[in-house]
Write an enzyme that holds these catalytic residues in place. Structure first.
Site, PDB file in Angstrom:
ATOM      1  N   LYS A 237      61.198  42.104  40.378  1.00  0.00           N
ATOM      2  CA  LYS A 237      62.128  41.051  39.935  1.00  0.00           C
ATOM      3  C   LYS A 237      62.822  41.432  38.632  1.00  0.00           C
ATOM      4  O   LYS A 237      64.041  41.324  38.507  1.00  0.00           O
ATOM      5  CB  LYS A 237      61.383  39.710  39.736  1.00  0.00           C
ATOM      6  CG  LYS A 237      60.708  39.185  40.992  1.00  0.00           C
ATOM      7  CD  LYS A 237      60.021  37.859  40.751  1.00  0.00           C
ATOM      8  CE  LYS A 237      58.884  37.915  39.729  1.00  0.00           C
ATOM      9  NZ  LYS A 237      57.754  38.796  40.121  1.00  0.00           N
TER      10      LYS A 237
ATOM     11  N   ARG B 106      57.800  28.838  39.149  1.00  0.00           N
ATOM     12  CA  ARG B 106      56.614  29.498  39.699  1.00  0.00           C
ATOM     13  C   ARG B 106      55.732  28.531  40.467  1.00  0.00           C
ATOM     14  O   ARG B 106      54.656  28.909  40.916  1.00  0.00           O
ATOM     15  CB  ARG B 106      55.806  30.075  38.553  1.00  0.00           C
ATOM     16  CG  ARG B 106      56.095  31.597  38.415  1.00  0.00           C
ATOM     17  CD  ARG B 106      55.230  32.378  38.064  1.00  0.00           C
ATOM     18  NE  ARG B 106      54.750  33.572  37.669  1.00  0.00           N
ATOM     19  CZ  ARG B 106      55.313  34.518  36.966  1.00  0.00           C
ATOM     20  NH1 ARG B 106      56.531  34.410  36.531  1.00  0.00           N
ATOM     21  NH2 ARG B 106      54.657  35.588  36.673  1.00  0.00           N
TER      22      ARG B 106
ATOM     23  N   ARG C 191      53.147  50.531  35.574  1.00  0.00           N
ATOM     24  CA  ARG C 191      54.297  49.937  34.855  1.00  0.00           C
ATOM     25  C   ARG C 191      54.200  50.202  33.354  1.00  0.00           C
ATOM     26  O   ARG C 191      53.144  50.095  32.749  1.00  0.00           O
ATOM     27  CB  ARG C 191      54.334  48.423  35.099  1.00  0.00           C
ATOM     28  CG  ARG C 191      55.382  47.730  34.235  1.00  0.00           C
ATOM     29  CD  ARG C 191      55.786  46.398  34.786  1.00  0.00           C
ATOM     30  NE  ARG C 191      54.732  45.405  34.767  1.00  0.00           N
ATOM     31  CZ  ARG C 191      54.892  44.172  35.253  1.00  0.00           C
ATOM     32  NH1 ARG C 191      56.040  43.796  35.792  1.00  0.00           N
ATOM     33  NH2 ARG C 191      53.893  43.327  35.203  1.00  0.00           N
TER      34      ARG C 191
ATOM     35  N   ARG D 130      51.373  46.610  29.704  1.00  0.00           N
ATOM     36  CA  ARG D 130      51.037  45.199  29.522  1.00  0.00           C
ATOM     37  C   ARG D 130      49.549  44.942  29.679  1.00  0.00           C
ATOM     38  O   ARG D 130      48.902  45.524  30.536  1.00  0.00           O
ATOM     39  CB  ARG D 130      51.818  44.347  30.530  1.00  0.00           C
ATOM     40  CG  ARG D 130      53.226  44.062  30.083  1.00  0.00           C
ATOM     41  CD  ARG D 130      54.056  43.408  31.139  1.00  0.00           C
ATOM     42  NE  ARG D 130      53.418  42.288  31.825  1.00  0.00           N
ATOM     43  CZ  ARG D 130      54.052  41.502  32.695  1.00  0.00           C
ATOM     44  NH1 ARG D 130      55.320  41.714  32.970  1.00  0.00           N
ATOM     45  NH2 ARG D 130      53.421  40.506  33.276  1.00  0.00           N
TER      46      ARG D 130
ATOM     47  N   ARG E  35      46.383  37.532  39.495  1.00  0.00           N
ATOM     48  CA  ARG E  35      47.788  37.074  39.500  1.00  0.00           C
ATOM     49  C   ARG E  35      48.326  36.986  40.932  1.00  0.00           C
ATOM     50  O   ARG E  35      49.131  36.111  41.242  1.00  0.00           O
ATOM     51  CB  ARG E  35      48.650  38.018  38.650  1.00  0.00           C
ATOM     52  CG  ARG E  35      48.408  37.781  37.151  1.00  0.00           C
ATOM     53  CD  ARG E  35      48.783  38.986  36.305  1.00  0.00           C
ATOM     54  NE  ARG E  35      50.181  39.300  36.365  1.00  0.00           N
ATOM     55  CZ  ARG E  35      50.668  40.540  36.225  1.00  0.00           C
ATOM     56  NH1 ARG E  35      49.859  41.570  36.023  1.00  0.00           N
ATOM     57  NH2 ARG E  35      51.951  40.737  36.253  1.00  0.00           N
TER      58      ARG E  35
HETATM   59  P1  ADP Z   1      58.186  42.085  38.484  1.00  0.00           P
HETATM   60  O1  ADP Z   1      59.211  41.675  37.450  1.00  0.00           O
HETATM   61  O2  ADP Z   1      58.487  41.494  39.844  1.00  0.00           O
HETATM   62  O3  ADP Z   1      56.777  41.839  38.055  1.00  0.00           O
HETATM   63  P2  ADP Z   1      58.948  44.809  37.762  1.00  0.00           P
HETATM   64  O4  ADP Z   1      60.448  44.808  37.903  1.00  0.00           O
HETATM   65  O5  ADP Z   1      58.385  44.757  36.386  1.00  0.00           O
HETATM   66  O6  ADP Z   1      58.315  43.653  38.704  1.00  0.00           O
HETATM   67  O7  ADP Z   1      58.420  46.110  38.535  1.00  0.00           O
HETATM   68  C1  ADP Z   1      57.015  46.413  38.578  1.00  0.00           C
HETATM   69  C2  ADP Z   1      56.817  47.929  38.558  1.00  0.00           C
HETATM   70  O8  ADP Z   1      57.312  48.497  39.755  1.00  0.00           O
HETATM   71  C3  ADP Z   1      57.570  48.626  37.413  1.00  0.00           C
HETATM   72  O9  ADP Z   1      56.766  49.686  36.942  1.00  0.00           O
HETATM   73  C4  ADP Z   1      58.843  49.158  38.091  1.00  0.00           C
HETATM   74  O10 ADP Z   1      59.322  50.335  37.449  1.00  0.00           O
HETATM   75  C5  ADP Z   1      58.334  49.467  39.500  1.00  0.00           C
HETATM   76  N1  ADP Z   1      59.361  49.253  40.530  1.00  0.00           N
HETATM   77  C6  ADP Z   1      60.340  48.303  40.578  1.00  0.00           C
HETATM   78  N2  ADP Z   1      61.082  48.427  41.696  1.00  0.00           N
HETATM   79  C7  ADP Z   1      60.552  49.476  42.393  1.00  0.00           C
HETATM   80  C8  ADP Z   1      60.870  50.112  43.646  1.00  0.00           C
HETATM   81  N3  ADP Z   1      61.881  49.674  44.422  1.00  0.00           N
HETATM   82  N4  ADP Z   1      60.096  51.141  44.031  1.00  0.00           N
HETATM   83  C9  ADP Z   1      59.067  51.585  43.264  1.00  0.00           C
HETATM   84  N5  ADP Z   1      58.719  51.051  42.079  1.00  0.00           N
HETATM   85  C10 ADP Z   1      59.442  50.003  41.645  1.00  0.00           C
HETATM   86  P1  AMP Z   2      55.776  37.868  34.296  1.00  0.00           P
HETATM   87  O1  AMP Z   2      56.378  38.649  33.181  1.00  0.00           O
HETATM   88  O2  AMP Z   2      56.808  37.122  35.106  1.00  0.00           O
HETATM   89  O3  AMP Z   2      54.853  38.696  35.164  1.00  0.00           O
HETATM   90  O4  AMP Z   2      54.880  36.733  33.610  1.00  0.00           O
HETATM   91  C1  AMP Z   2      53.769  37.070  32.811  1.00  0.00           C
HETATM   92  C2  AMP Z   2      52.918  35.838  32.556  1.00  0.00           C
HETATM   93  O5  AMP Z   2      53.687  34.838  31.832  1.00  0.00           O
HETATM   94  C3  AMP Z   2      52.433  35.092  33.816  1.00  0.00           C
HETATM   95  O6  AMP Z   2      51.258  35.674  34.358  1.00  0.00           O
HETATM   96  C4  AMP Z   2      52.179  33.697  33.242  1.00  0.00           C
HETATM   97  O7  AMP Z   2      50.989  33.640  32.489  1.00  0.00           O
HETATM   98  C5  AMP Z   2      53.350  33.536  32.271  1.00  0.00           C
HETATM   99  N1  AMP Z   2      54.528  32.940  32.942  1.00  0.00           N
HETATM  100  C6  AMP Z   2      55.747  33.541  33.164  1.00  0.00           C
HETATM  101  N2  AMP Z   2      56.575  32.685  33.795  1.00  0.00           N
HETATM  102  C7  AMP Z   2      55.884  31.537  33.996  1.00  0.00           C
HETATM  103  C8  AMP Z   2      56.184  30.292  34.618  1.00  0.00           C
HETATM  104  N3  AMP Z   2      57.382  30.047  35.177  1.00  0.00           N
HETATM  105  N4  AMP Z   2      55.222  29.332  34.628  1.00  0.00           N
HETATM  106  C9  AMP Z   2      54.024  29.545  34.060  1.00  0.00           C
HETATM  107  N5  AMP Z   2      53.669  30.704  33.482  1.00  0.00           N
HETATM  108  C10 AMP Z   2      54.577  31.700  33.446  1.00  0.00           C
END
Ligand code: ADP
Ligand code: AMP
Length: 219
Positions: free
Chosen positions: A13, A88, A127, A160, A171
């Site tokens: 995302k 969420r 990541r 992270r 999660r």
């Molecule tokens: P989210 O915001 O949904 O938690 P991220 O955008 O942070 O996901 O992506 C999670 C991990 O996966 C990151 O390390 C990113 O570089 C990697 N990633 C994102 N898109 C792809 C893809 N299409 N193929 C492989 N790895 C990906």
């Molecule tokens: P994310 O960066 O989207 O993976 O979010 C990291 C953490 O932030 C989550 O595991 C939650 O603890 C908190 N968080 C992010 N967005 C929300 C939301 N919309 N509602 C509640 N907690 C959130």
């Protein structure tokens, strides 16, 4: 355009929101990024959110909704936004609907990114993020030009706290139980577009753009 990205942690995302927001010239609003900035800045909001984030639980709706309301009231969001990580759960979605109605607007599209859980675990364990610009990398799938350093800032990338396998599994459970019902909710609202989020980043972006365009032209 007012859009929401939905999908499990690690679906991509943040990665897609960054690219799409730039191309569409609208701000990316990531609740996770805002919470993390507050945690590292040591604010009251950050102190309240940290324990939930460390466990991989959702931060309570009251705190999250108020934060989003403030963010969407800022000038740069008046012409549209891309929400990443919010809503969420269904109560947050209802709150968002009310917030937008108060501003005389509504959502255009909710894009669901689908990916299986084992892929998510691989993605999240590799990541790395930039503390300066928030850009996200993967040690193997989307590596920076210089290992461990951001391409934009040259800053040292960090891992992270909640990207440890045990927390990742929790999660995913939270996603299944609390967030996944949004798919049906938004389908019922006629806003849902679903794409596969596996394959190279650029391919996912191109699927996302087509799905968004198709949804908007059907509206
Ligand atoms: P989210 O915001 O949904 O938690 P991220 O955008 O942070 O996901 O992506 C999670 C991990 O996966 C990151 O390390 C990113 O570089 C990697 N990633 C994102 N898109 C792809 C893809 N299409 N193929 C492989 N790895 C990906
Ligand atoms: P994310 O960066 O989207 O993976 O979010 C990291 C953490 O932030 C989550 O595991 C939650 O603890 C908190 N968080 C992010 N967005 C929300 C939301 N919309 N509602 C509640 N907690 C959130």
């Amino acid at each position: 355009m007012r859009a929401v990205l939905v999908g499990p942690p690690g679906a991509g995302k943040g990665t897609q929101a960054q690219i799409l927001a730039e191309e569409l010239s609208i701000p990316k609003v990531s609740t996770g990024d805002i919470f993390r900035a507050n945690v590292s800045g040591g604010t009251e909001l950050g102190k309240k959110a940290k324990e939930f984030m460390d466990r991989g639980d959702l931060v309570p709706d009251e705190i999250t909704n108020a934060m989003v309301k403030d963010r969407l009231a800022q000038d740069d969001a008046a012409g549209g936004f891309l929400l990443d990580g919010f809503p969420r759960n269904v109560p947050q979605a209802e709150t968002l609907k009310g917030m937008l109605a108060d501003l005389g607007s509504n959502l255009d599209v909710v894009l669901e990114l689908r990916v299986d859980e084992e892929e998510v675990v691989k993605r999240l364990s590799g990541r790395r993020s930039c503390p300066e610009c928030g850009r996200v990398y993967h040690v193997e799938y989307d590596a920076p030009n210089v290992a461990g350093k951001c391409d934009n800032e040259g800053a040292e990338l960090y891992q992270r706290e909640d990207d440890r396998e045990e927390t990742i599994r929790h999660r995913l459970k939270v996603y299944r139980e609390q967030t996944a019902p949004l798919v049906e909710y938004y389908s019922g609202e006629g806003l849902l577009a679903t794409i596969s989020a596996t394959g190279p980043v650029a391919e996912v972006t191109s699927r996302a753009k087509s799905a968004i365009a198709e949804k908007r032209s059907a509206a």
